[in-house]
Design a protein around this motif. Structure first.
Motif, PDB file in Angstrom:
ATOM      1  N   CYS A 183      55.642  11.530  71.296  1.00  0.00           N
ATOM      2  CA  CYS A 183      56.853  11.311  70.496  1.00  0.00           C
ATOM      3  C   CYS A 183      58.067  12.054  71.044  1.00  0.00           C
ATOM      4  O   CYS A 183      59.113  12.091  70.406  1.00  0.00           O
ATOM      5  N   SER A 184      57.917  12.661  72.216  1.00  0.00           N
ATOM      6  CA  SER A 184      59.038  13.398  72.800  1.00  0.00           C
ATOM      7  C   SER A 184      59.882  12.468  73.665  1.00  0.00           C
ATOM      8  O   SER A 184      59.509  11.332  73.944  1.00  0.00           O
ATOM      9  N   ASP A 185      61.028  12.978  74.077  1.00  0.00           N
ATOM     10  CA  ASP A 185      61.894  12.212  74.984  1.00  0.00           C
ATOM     11  C   ASP A 185      61.901  12.854  76.369  1.00  0.00           C
ATOM     12  O   ASP A 185      62.917  12.867  77.064  1.00  0.00           O
ATOM     13  N   LYS A 223      61.606  13.568  80.224  1.00  0.00           N
ATOM     14  CA  LYS A 223      61.908  12.750  81.399  1.00  0.00           C
ATOM     15  C   LYS A 223      60.752  12.729  82.388  1.00  0.00           C
ATOM     16  O   LYS A 223      60.547  11.742  83.090  1.00  0.00           O
ATOM     17  N   ASP A 255      63.545  19.194  80.462  1.00  0.00           N
ATOM     18  CA  ASP A 255      62.357  19.225  79.603  1.00  0.00           C
ATOM     19  C   ASP A 255      61.956  20.624  79.157  1.00  0.00           C
ATOM     20  O   ASP A 255      60.980  20.787  78.418  1.00  0.00           O
TER      21      ASP A 255
END
Length: 420
Positions: free
Chosen positions: A170-172, A174, A229
């Motif tokens: 559920c993270s964004d 890279k 990140d």
């Protein structure tokens, strides 16, 4: 840890002497888990203390790859690492006869040796069918095999769990997962919809570690792979799990340290060190770099040294070197030397900030004041390179260098001070 709880051992006494601290300080540190002395009896006692109050240590990674499987080349890298003062060597081989290479390194290495057993286990499964087909028996069998070969410490990615994988999903991020071992276990969890065997059966791992006296290096499988990140939910979720596992290690009498972030901007390095020390109860912290920018391929040994110096200043205990080949290729012998020296500089800078090893800089200043070149070379981290530069361009036998020649600042002022 159990021996330290009872009293000072010869190994503890040896570490205390090398570090210039009291035997009781080291004994307390080992007994509490704030200091580790990795020492598999099969390899033999190597007096290397890592952790609170110890000098900052440096690890060198060597090992073959599929494209470059020559064992003799890795032994040359080992020789260079030992010559220039590595405190530890990790064998990360993934090509050729991995068992033979590991055993050669252990037999010829007089500093502590580490491995990542799941590399070999995962690669064996991948070359048979797929990484996700490795079994629990494969994983623990690989760990035990490395232990029987005399490995002193092992990276084990126990903090990757079904819960932390959900944080990743559920993270964004890279870069998702850049740890090789972390990627193996993440894929295994997702494919099999099961818990990480190293986490689920952590008590069994502790039994093996205690049986063979292995120090567990709790790996950071979700370490950030780029600046964007850094310090995100996935990284911190894994770190909190590792903190709980540190407590379980100590209760079982097993030495443990915690591995730290990869890519972190310089301003965030101190906070990362402080969070780890707090969350993981003062366990020794082993960091890769950190790399403080993403735009310097070919110079990542410098990037890592910058981050490593700040990390060491703020609590990192063990630096894993980076070479100029990082992100690009398997390092060659020259890359190993360059990477090691860069990290040794970073470690020493950190020690200076912690009021350690200042005498070396004082001795260098005294040698420079006297233009005593041989004394300077004796103190230098890389005396061969220093000597080579000193000899370059000199046309007359003179105390100065070819930069200033007969207008050497030290000589001029010294002459007039003597006249006074």
């Amino acid at each position: 840890m159990e021996q330290a709880a009872k009293g000072v051992t010869p190994l503890i006494a040896n570490v205390a002497k090398r570090e210039g601290v009291s035997e009781e300080f080291v004994r307390n540190g080992v007994a509490s888990g704030r200091i580790v002395i990795p020492c598999n009896p099969i390899h033999g006692p190597v007096p290397c203390g890592i952790g609170e109050g110890m000098s900052v240590k440096v690890n060198v990674n060597i090992g073959t790859s599929r494209d470059m499987p020559c064992a003799d080349t890795e032994m040359k890298k080992l020789a260079v690492a030992l010559r220039y003062g590595a405190d530890a060597v990790m064998d990360l081989s993934t090509g050729g006869d991995i068992d033979v290479i590991r055993r050669r390194i252990v037999s010829e290495c007089d500093v502590i040796v580490g491995t990542v057993p799941i590399y070999q286990v995962g690669l064996t499964a991948a070359r048979r069918n797929a990484v996700v087909d490795m079994t629990e028996d494969d994983i623990f069998g690989g760990i035990e095999m490395h232990a029987k070969d005399g490995v002193d410490f092992m990276t084990v990615h126990c903090g990757i769990t079904k819960e932390s994988v959900n944080w990743l999903k559920c993270s964004d991020r890279k870069m998702d997962v850049v740890s090789r071992g972390g990627s193996f276990l993440t894929a295994w969890i997702l494919h099999n919809n099961r818990e990480n065997p190293l986490y689920e059966n952590f008590d069994y791992l502790l039994e093996l570690a205690k049986k063979y006296e292995i120090t567990l290096s709790l790996g950071d499988g979700f370490r950030p792979g780029c600046i964007d990140d850094a310090t995100d939910a996935a990284q911190l979720s894994e770190l909190m799990t590792l903190g709980r596992l540190v407590k379980r290690c100590r209760k079982a009498g097993v030495q443990s340290m915690v591995e730290g972030p990869g890519h972190v901007s310089l301003d965030m390095v101190p906070a990362n060190m402080q969070i780890q020390k707090k969350v993981c109860y003062g366990a020794p912290f082993y960091v890769l770099g950190p790399l403080v920018t993403d735009i310097a391929p070919g110079y990542d040994h410098i990037v890592g040294a910058i981050g490593g110096a700040v990390a060491a200043q703020h609590g990192a205990d063990f630096l894993c070197y980076l070479t100029p080949a990082e992100h690009l290729s398997l390092p060659d012998v020259d890359d190993v030397k360059e990477g090691l020296i860069a990290s040794k500089i970073a470690a020493h800078v950190g020690d200076l900030c912690r009021s350690r090893d200042k005498d070396k800089d004082s001795k260098m200043a005294a040698a420079r004041r006297k233009l005593d070149w041989e004394a300077m070379f004796g103190i230098a981290l890389d005396p061969d390179k220093a000597r080579r530069y000193r000899e370059r361009g000199i046309t007359e036998k003179d105390e100065g260098c070819s930069m200033c020649g007969d207008v050497c600042a030290i000589k001029i002022v010294d002459r007039y001070l003597k006249l006074e």
